[in-house]
Structures are given as structure tokens and as C-alpha cells.
Design a protein around this motif. Structure first.
Motif, PDB file in Angstrom:
ATOM      1  N   VAL A  89      -8.288 -22.843   3.257  1.00  0.00           N
ATOM      2  CA  VAL A  89      -8.507 -21.882   3.643  1.00  0.00           C
ATOM      3  C   VAL A  89      -8.271 -20.530   5.535  1.00  0.00           C
ATOM      4  O   VAL A  89      -8.506 -21.689   6.278  1.00  0.00           O
ATOM      5  CB  VAL A  89      -9.771 -21.964   4.013  1.00  0.00           C
ATOM      6  N   GLN A  90      -7.352 -19.865   5.047  1.00  0.00           N
ATOM      7  CA  GLN A  90      -7.275 -19.470   6.159  1.00  0.00           C
ATOM      8  C   GLN A  90      -8.352 -18.459   7.046  1.00  0.00           C
ATOM      9  O   GLN A  90      -7.915 -18.980   8.249  1.00  0.00           O
ATOM     10  CB  GLN A  90      -5.467 -18.697   5.748  1.00  0.00           C
ATOM     11  N   GLU A  91      -8.853 -17.793   5.736  1.00  0.00           N
ATOM     12  CA  GLU A  91      -9.454 -16.613   6.070  1.00  0.00           C
ATOM     13  C   GLU A  91     -10.653 -16.534   5.383  1.00  0.00           C
ATOM     14  O   GLU A  91     -10.363 -16.586   4.184  1.00  0.00           O
ATOM     15  CB  GLU A  91      -8.527 -15.227   6.445  1.00  0.00           C
ATOM     16  N   VAL A  92     -11.372 -16.779   5.747  1.00  0.00           N
ATOM     17  CA  VAL A  92     -13.024 -15.658   4.759  1.00  0.00           C
ATOM     18  C   VAL A  92     -12.464 -14.284   5.195  1.00  0.00           C
ATOM     19  O   VAL A  92     -13.580 -13.657   6.140  1.00  0.00           O
ATOM     20  CB  VAL A  92     -14.195 -16.759   5.025  1.00  0.00           C
ATOM     21  N   GLY A 133     -13.492 -12.544  -0.007  1.00  0.00           N
ATOM     22  CA  GLY A 133     -13.025 -13.302  -0.695  1.00  0.00           C
ATOM     23  C   GLY A 133     -12.678 -14.685   0.013  1.00  0.00           C
ATOM     24  O   GLY A 133     -13.625 -14.155   1.293  1.00  0.00           O
ATOM     25  N   VAL A 134     -11.666 -14.999  -0.075  1.00  0.00           N
ATOM     26  CA  VAL A 134     -11.033 -16.192   0.712  1.00  0.00           C
ATOM     27  C   VAL A 134      -9.516 -16.517   0.440  1.00  0.00           C
ATOM     28  O   VAL A 134      -8.781 -15.969  -0.867  1.00  0.00           O
ATOM     29  CB  VAL A 134     -10.990 -17.276   0.767  1.00  0.00           C
ATOM     30  N   LEU A 135      -8.847 -16.237   1.856  1.00  0.00           N
ATOM     31  CA  LEU A 135      -7.568 -16.637   1.779  1.00  0.00           C
ATOM     32  C   LEU A 135      -6.927 -17.351   2.269  1.00  0.00           C
ATOM     33  O   LEU A 135      -7.174 -17.960   2.952  1.00  0.00           O
ATOM     34  CB  LEU A 135      -6.585 -15.157   2.546  1.00  0.00           C
ATOM     35  N   THR A 136      -6.426 -18.545   1.430  1.00  0.00           N
ATOM     36  CA  THR A 136      -5.837 -19.923   1.424  1.00  0.00           C
ATOM     37  C   THR A 136      -4.262 -19.782   2.238  1.00  0.00           C
ATOM     38  O   THR A 136      -3.993 -18.785   2.360  1.00  0.00           O
ATOM     39  CB  THR A 136      -5.135 -20.090   0.141  1.00  0.00           C
ATOM     40  N   GLU A 137      -3.933 -20.726   3.215  1.00  0.00           N
ATOM     41  CA  GLU A 137      -3.056 -20.997   3.761  1.00  0.00           C
ATOM     42  C   GLU A 137      -1.798 -20.552   2.948  1.00  0.00           C
ATOM     43  O   GLU A 137      -0.324 -20.074   2.761  1.00  0.00           O
ATOM     44  CB  GLU A 137      -2.370 -22.536   4.334  1.00  0.00           C
ATOM     45  N   ASP A 138      -1.603 -20.223   1.305  1.00  0.00           N
ATOM     46  CA  ASP A 138      -0.413 -20.036   0.463  1.00  0.00           C
ATOM     47  C   ASP A 138      -0.208 -19.191   0.066  1.00  0.00           C
ATOM     48  O   ASP A 138       0.546 -19.334  -0.637  1.00  0.00           O
ATOM     49  CB  ASP A 138       0.049 -20.950  -0.675  1.00  0.00           C
ATOM     50  N   GLY A 139      -1.015 -18.175   0.586  1.00  0.00           N
ATOM     51  CA  GLY A 139      -0.953 -16.782   0.757  1.00  0.00           C
ATOM     52  C   GLY A 139      -2.053 -16.414  -0.586  1.00  0.00           C
ATOM     53  O   GLY A 139      -2.354 -15.354  -1.284  1.00  0.00           O
ATOM     54  N   GLN A 140      -2.905 -17.427  -1.585  1.00  0.00           N
ATOM     55  CA  GLN A 140      -3.716 -16.399  -2.302  1.00  0.00           C
ATOM     56  C   GLN A 140      -4.675 -16.746  -1.859  1.00  0.00           C
ATOM     57  O   GLN A 140      -5.205 -16.817  -1.336  1.00  0.00           O
ATOM     58  CB  GLN A 140      -3.893 -17.908  -3.198  1.00  0.00           C
ATOM     59  N   ILE A 141      -5.819 -15.165  -3.092  1.00  0.00           N
ATOM     60  CA  ILE A 141      -6.407 -15.187  -2.007  1.00  0.00           C
ATOM     61  C   ILE A 141      -7.717 -15.295  -3.650  1.00  0.00           C
ATOM     62  O   ILE A 141      -7.004 -14.624  -4.928  1.00  0.00           O
ATOM     63  CB  ILE A 141      -6.666 -12.759  -2.341  1.00  0.00           C
ATOM     64  N   PHE A 142      -8.371 -15.531  -3.440  1.00  0.00           N
ATOM     65  CA  PHE A 142      -9.793 -15.900  -3.985  1.00  0.00           C
ATOM     66  C   PHE A 142     -11.068 -14.697  -4.128  1.00  0.00           C
ATOM     67  O   PHE A 142     -11.984 -15.390  -3.138  1.00  0.00           O
ATOM     68  CB  PHE A 142     -10.308 -17.141  -4.377  1.00  0.00           C
ATOM     69  N   GLU A 143     -10.979 -13.591  -5.054  1.00  0.00           N
ATOM     70  CA  GLU A 143     -12.417 -12.804  -4.474  1.00  0.00           C
ATOM     71  C   GLU A 143     -13.893 -13.347  -4.828  1.00  0.00           C
ATOM     72  O   GLU A 143     -14.118 -14.551  -5.852  1.00  0.00           O
ATOM     73  CB  GLU A 143     -12.535 -11.588  -5.860  1.00  0.00           C
TER      74      GLU A 143
END
Length: 303
Positions: free
Chosen positions: A199-202, A212-222
Motif C-alpha cells: 500500500v502506497q497511501e491511505v 480508499g487505498v492506493l497500492t504501489e501498482d497504481g490501483q485505487i480501492f475505495e
């Protein structure tokens, strides 16, 4: 060197409740030594404490507790106790400040520290919309879209608890630690979605509400709510061990179930002990330990 009747090590909720109880006897010199850290300093809003239906932050609760204890004559010192021993019938403590403290009795309310990776945006959400304890805050995620950030099997076990509260749960194994095939199967059967990704950022809005959270591969999960379960929490048991307490395999401290006495003239309260790790439990134990410390001090005065 300072010498008093009782030293409380730890100014969290257990220590403060004990200080209030002991101070109200108006019979003892009580000193609380606190480093200003602990779980309650991280929690932005407790929702499960009697009398605060809209929640109260750990910092506010601590500030009110200290004021309440000081009104009864309890003293406070900011220091970190790093060594404990015995000097005759007294207990001797050494702080990082270099000051030595002696006391007839000691209450250890040193608690534990959650292992929380340094993920940008996570800390401001803790206790607001991201939680650590399913018993305390499982209610907060009821039927909410929830993301669980964790590590390996610690996160998987948490996921199996949380899926009872919401059918929209994503477990992100942030550290990509191995999970047994059996746990994988159990999560899948229960409806837990699973992802191995750093996880890159909450992501959040200003008041600590996770979006949501942003993963290091650029995906955003709301997400509407969050939980963390990284395992490896550190129990601050060392002072208890130095004073002769029995330490369990999980590093929590064993104590008498009625009085919470862990060693000669040493009591414990809060998350240091072997029990449910809850703020309300910690406060109750603070009061119980204080009652028995008062009895012990009375007995010493009569001997």
C-alpha cells in the motif's frame, strides 16, 4: 531521588483511572510517570466508552483524566522508566532523565505498542475510521465497504472475524507474507476478497475519514472503513519481569485474577495483562488494582 507511596508507570487510561481512585483516598503520595505515548494517544475517537455516544479522542480523555487526578493531589512526571529493581523493602525505578524514584508500591500500566507500518495517510485515520480491535470497533464497519491492511496470517485471522460484520471486505496483505492454504481456503469460502500488494497511501478526507487505498501498482480501492492487523505488537513487559513477575509465552504479564498483583508490591493493569485489550477493561482494571494497592498501603502503615 523522589520517594512516594505508590508510583504508577504509564499515563494511559489504566494508569489514569488508577490514579483517580488512589487520589480519592486522600491518604497516599501518588506519582504517575508517563512518557506521553501509548495506544490512547493514537486513537482519534473512542466510540465504545460509557457517556460518550459521539466519541472522544484518546488525547482528550487523557487530558481530562490527568486534570481529575491532579485535583485529588496526584503528581505527574514526564519520564520513561527503563530499569526497575528493589532497594530493601522499596521498589526503585530509573528514568531516562537520570532521576531515581522509590516507592512502597508500583502499578505497571505500560501496555503495548501496535506495529503500524509507516504508510502515508494511515495515522490520521486511526480510531476515526480505521481500527485495530474488532471487539471495540467491529460495530463501526457493520455493512460498510471495508479494507483490511495487514500482514500474512495475522491479517487473515482478522479477516475471518471482520467478515461477520460486512460482506464487502478486502484484505490487502501489505507485506505479502505467506498464508497457509487452509486460511486461504477459509477466507475464500467466507467471501473475503484477497490481494497481495504494498500500500502506497491511505486516502482520506480532512477529518480522518478513509476513502480508499492506493497500492504501489497504481490501483485505487475505495473504502468507507478500515482495519489493520500486522501482528508483532510489542508488549512492554520488561519492568514487570525485572520486578519478579511471571511473563507468559506471548509476553503479557500474569497476575492474580482478583487483585491484579503480579509480584511483591507490584500490580498491573491494562493491555499489559492477559485479557481483552479494550479501553474500558483497562480503566476497570486500573480501579481494581488501585483498591488493592490502597489495602496494601494501609497494611504497611499498621505493621
Amino acid at each position: 531521588m523522589r520517594e512516594v507511596d505508590c508510583i504508577i508507570v504509564g499515563g494511559g487510561l489504566a494508569g489514569l483511572q488508577a490514579a483517580i481512585q488512589l487520589g480519592r483516598y486522600s491518604a497516599h503520595q501518588v506519582l504517575v510517570i508517563d512518557a506521553g505515548e501509548g495506544r490512547s494517544t493514537l486513537c482519534r475517537t473512542y466510540h465504545n466508552i460509557l457517556g460518550f455516544p459521539d466519541g472522544i479522542s484518546g488525547e482528550e480523555l487523557r487530558a481530562r483524566g490527568r486534570m481529575q487526578a491532579e485535583r485529588t493531589g496526584v503528581s505527574f512526571e514526564k519520564d520513561r522508566i527503563v530499569q526497575a529493581g528493589r532497594h530493601g523493602e522499596k521498589i526503585q525505578l530509573l528514568g531516562t532523565s537520570g532521576v531515581e524514584y522509590r516507592s512502597k508500591t508500583v502499578l505497571l500500566a505500560t501496555g503495548l505498542s501496535d506495529r503500524v507500518p509507516d504508510i502515508p495517510g494511515l495515522t490520521p485515520t486511526l480510531g476515526r475510521t480505521v481500527y485495530v480491535c474488532p471487539d471495540c470497533d467491529g460495530y463501526e464497519i457493520q455493512d460498510q465497504r471495508t479494507v483490511l491492511l495487514g500482514s500474512g496470517e495475522a491479517g487473515a485471522h482478522m479477516a475471518m472475524i471482520l467478515i461477520q460484520r460486512t460482506n464487502d471486505l478486502l484484505y490487502i496483505n501489505h507485506e505479502q507474507t505467506a498464508i497457509s492454504a487452509e486460511l486461504h481456503r477459509s477466507m475464500k469460502e467466507a467471501g473475503v476478497r484477497y490481494l497481495e500488494a504494498a500500500v502506497q497511501e491511505v486516502q482520506q478526507i480532512e477529518d480522518g475519514h478513509i476513502t480508499g487505498v492506493l497500492t504501489e501498482d497504481g490501483q485505487i480501492f475505495e473504502s468507507e472503513r478500515g482495519f489493520i492487523a500486522f501482528g508483532g505488537n510489542r508488549v512492554h513487559y520488561e519492568l514487570a519481569e525485572q520486578l519478579g513477575a511471571v511473563i507468559a509465552d506471548n509476553k503479557h504479564v500474569e497476575a492474580d485474577s482478583r487483585s491484579l498483583q503480579a509480584a511483591t508490591n507490584v500490580w498491573i493493569a491494562g493491555d499489559l495483562g492477559l485479557h481483552a485489550e479494550q479501553a474500558t477493561v483497562a480503566m476497570g482494571e486500573g480501579s481494581i488494582a488501585a483498591i488493592w494497592i490502597h489495602k496494601a498501603l494501609q497494611q504497611m502503615a499498621n505493621d
